[in-house]
Design a protein around this motif. Structure first.
Motif: not given
Lengths: 113, 114
Positions: A75-95
């Motif tokens: 969640l991005i609160r108080d969105s700003q024009p500078s937040d315009s971008a591509t957001y990548l989610c990444a997942v790793k199997a272990g700690y």
């Protein structure tokens, strides 16, 4: 089925509103979760890292993790024009850092003034 | 200044001509990775390295080699490049500790294989 899924967007949000980005993953053994932001033509940069169920807040950003439902959101609160971008989610199997990292294909976010 | 550097930044080559993309970090990180980024496919991990002389395959290792002879350097080698290896390549170095894990990405290498 892709291992890490994100809506490609574009997601358009008015300035000042809350932007909500979602990510689901298929590997129940996943332990570490990341959100990266990537501006056009630039390298990804880390926004949030989370490994425990629940919420993690950092400034205007909140990551939410639900391992039982296998999703992680940003969640991005108080969105700003500078937040315009591509957001990548990444997942790793272990700690441990010695594990493969799987990225989603990214959600393009556009903040309209 | 803490950074990850890659060279070259842009490269045009022909099928079959061996090439090496260098990656160097000055943060003394143990863990380093190589990724390729293609439209609609996101970032895909090619290889990663946990420390000197320790490497392992990521999701798309075919056609690539890596080596880790020194902690700071992690070169990516394409022995016989093919057009399907045309892509944007990122090297990354990971900092861990205090409950945080951060990958620092290099500036990227844009490769075109004709």
């Amino acid at each position: 089925q892709k291992e890490v899924e994100q809506n490609s967007g574009p997601l358009s949000v008015p300035e000042g509103a809350i932007a909500s980005l979602n990510c689901t993953y298929s590997d129940r053994g996943s332990q570490s979760f990341f959100w990266y932001r990537q501006y056009s033509g630039k390298s990804p940069e880390l926004i949030m890292f989370i490994y425990s169920n629940g919420d993690k807040e950092d400034g205007r950003f909140t990551a939410q993790l639900n391992k039982a439902s296998q999703y992680v959101s940003l969640l991005i609160r108080d969105s700003q024009p500078s937040d315009s971008a591509t957001y990548l989610c990444a997942v790793k199997a272990g700690y441990s850092s010695a594990s493969k990292i799987i990225f989603g294909s990214g959600t393009r976010l556009s903040i309209r003034p | 200044e803490a950074q990850v550097t890659q060279n070259p930044r842009y490269l045009i080559t022909v099928t079959g001509k061996k090439l090496t993309v260098t990656c160097s970090q000055n943060m003394n990180h143990e863990y380093m990775s190589w990724y390729r980024q293609d439209p609609g496919l996101g970032l895909r991990q090619i290889y990663y390295s946990m420390n000197v002389e320790v490497t392992d395959k990521g999701d798309v290792p075919e056609g690539y080699k890596v080596s880790r002879k020194e902690k700071r350097n992690f070169p990516l080698i394409l022995e016989s490049p093919s057009p399907n290896q045309t892509s944007l390549y990122f090297c990354a170095s990971t900092e861990t500790g205090r409950g945080q894990e951060t990958q620092y990405f290099g500036p990227g290498t844009r490769l075109l294989v004709l």
